[in-house]
Design a protein around this motif. Structure first.
Motif, PDB file in Angstrom:
ATOM      1  N   TRP A 119      -9.835  30.323   3.735  1.00  0.00           N
ATOM      2  CA  TRP A 119      -9.940  31.255   2.600  1.00  0.00           C
ATOM      3  C   TRP A 119     -10.580  32.582   3.016  1.00  0.00           C
TER       4      TRP A 119
ATOM      5  N   GLY B  45      -4.097  35.648  -0.252  1.00  0.00           N
ATOM      6  CA  GLY B  45      -4.868  34.483  -0.640  1.00  0.00           C
ATOM      7  C   GLY B  45      -4.232  33.189  -0.186  1.00  0.00           C
TER       8      GLY B  45
ATOM      9  N   TYR C 279      -8.940  31.678  -2.628  1.00  0.00           N
ATOM     10  CA  TYR C 279      -7.931  30.736  -3.118  1.00  0.00           C
ATOM     11  C   TYR C 279      -7.166  31.324  -4.313  1.00  0.00           C
TER      12      TYR C 279
END
Length: 468
Positions: free
Chosen positions: A271, A106, A277
């Protein structure tokens, strides 16, 4: 150390100056958010108590997020800020809850200057303190030599020996081992030999683009590897970025960036590339926290940019009138004139005059300096030329006034500019080499950081007021 008047509350350490005491603005883990404020309302004090002083959190911060480091030649004690602690815990949660490499990966979107490097260090220390996670091999990845030096110094704060990988061959051997060690490597080491095809072969094969680097074979397929990628948005695409994924296919990829690619013009957003995120701490958050100052924008357009763009479009349409729309779009993508417009000297000259005048009228009286960011090295060279000319012109103009301000003229005459650019290697233009060497000789960056010293002749180089 906690400073509070019952309402406002800030946290620092025994070595913190007033500027480095900050609010603890969030309560994480979320289970601590469920409480009843003693006075019926939640103030800064209650948030800090709930978010930091719970025994579990406080011991964690002391053990994993408190370090001693040297800053400005002084030994200082540093404690994490709330967004660093929150991001660290969310990384741990991903590592434990994710069943695939993408689920464990992430993006940590923390704005510039918010301490991303230290967040990495806190996360590594936390990982090593967890019995179920401490066997991970960790690889810190960056894309610039200057960042490598900075990150290498910071990485030593983990208390671990840092293995610096210096070549693609070393990468293949050192990252192939099962050792649970800490490594550091530049992203460019994830590349094989360059493949080159001549233009006529490319046309003959009907290939639009040729891969610049060969795909890297699998180096280590273990899922107990963590890649922490600094400024990940800069290297997420292209062959080198792809090679990171192919070399370590099952690794967890933690992308740290202050400017992720998020707009529609990007074919793949940051992302999407790295798996969503993990935590966000954006510029406005830092402004509200008094960790940085607000950026103010003043929109201006050089007329030459519009004129030259119109002229280019007209000539382009005439030249390629018989091409299809698809062909014209492909040609524009490959040979667009944006770079030429940005490097156009008439445009740069006009901007430099306006820039210098604005600086002298609004910035110089307050003792501040200016940075000029350009789209290319040649543009930077041109800006230095015309900024220097604009400074000379301003001196002459002000000296010709009926009542010249001699103090201001002295300050303007003290100004210098310098270009900070990287080397182009063996094919470097002479003007670039000269500019680079000049900046090195006058210690441009170091003197730019210093206050103007108009009175001491030995401090003449503090006059570097424009860093380009």
């Amino acid at each position: 150390m906690i400073a509070s008047n019952g309402d406002k509350t800030k946290l620092g350490t025994i070595t913190s100056s007033e500027d480095y005491f900050y609010r603890w603005k969030d309560i994480y883990p979320e289970k601590y958010r469920d409480y009843t404020p003693p006075l019926g309302k939640e103030r800064q004090q209650e948030i800090l108590i709930q978010g930091l002083l719970a025994p579990e959190i406080l011991l964690d911060v002391i053990h994993n997020c408190t370090i001693f480091m040297v800053a400005e030649k002084k030994l200082i004690k540093v404690v994490c800020r709330y967004q660093q602690y929150r991001a660290m815990l969310k990384i741990i949660e991903r590592l434990r809850d994710g069943s695939t490499a993408m689920e464990r990966s992430g993006v940590v979107w923390h704005t510039q200057g918010s301490g991303k490097s230290l967040t990495m260090i806190f996360a590594i220390r936390k990982i090593r303190s967890c019995d179920d996670l401490k066997d991970y091999k960790i690889c810190l990845i960056n894309d610039r030599t200057s960042l490598e030096e900075q990150l290498s110094e910071t990485a030593n704060l983990t208390g671990e020996k840092v293995t610096v990988i210096k070549s693609s061959e070393e990468l293949k051997t050192k990252l192939a081992t099962p050792s649970s060690n800490l490594n550091m490597v530049m992203i460019h080491k994830f590349q094989e030999h360059k493949e080159e095809l001549s233009d006529y072969l490319t046309d003959a094969l009907g290939v639009e683009s040729v891969q610049e680097f060969a795909t890297m074979d699998v180096v280590n397929d273990s899922d107990r590897i963590i890649c922490m990628i600094d400024e990940a948005h800069r290297s997420q695409g292209g062959d080198v970025g792809d090679n990171l994924f192919s070399a370590l296919p099952n690794a967890t990829r933690l992308a740290f960036t202050g400017t992720p690619l998020i707009t529609d013009r990007h074919s793949k957003k940051t992302w999407e590339r790295f798996g969503g995120y993990i935590d966000k701490y954006r510029l406005q958050d830092a402004v509200v926290d008094d960790a940085t100052v607000q950026i103010l924008y003043e929109g201006k357009t050089a007329d030459t940019a519009l004129n030259e763009k119109h002229e280019f479009d007209t000539k382009f349409e005439d030249l390629f009138a018989n091409r299809t729309d698809e062909e014209i779009l492909a040609i524009k993508k490959k040979y667009g004139a944006t770079g030429d417009i940005f490097e156009a000297e008439k445009r740069i000259e006009a901007i430099s005059k306006d820039l210098v005048k604005h600086y002298i009228d609004n910035i110089l009286p307050n003792g501040f300096k200016a940075q000029v960011v350009c789209n290319s090295k040649m543009a930077a060279i041109h800006y230095k030329t015309y900024i220097d000319k604009a400074i000379t012109a301003e001196i002459e103009k002000r000296q010709s006034e009926p009542e010249p301000d001699q103090d201001l003229i002295k300050k303007i005459a003290f100004l210098k500019s310098a270009v900070v650019i990287s080397s182009d290697g063996t094919n470097e233009k002479a003007v670039i080499t000269h500019a680079r060497k000049y900046a090195h000789e006058i210690k441009a960056v170091e003197n730019f950081k210093r206050d103007f010293n108009y009175d001491d002749p030995s401090k003449e180089l503090t006059g570097v007021g424009f860093l380009i």
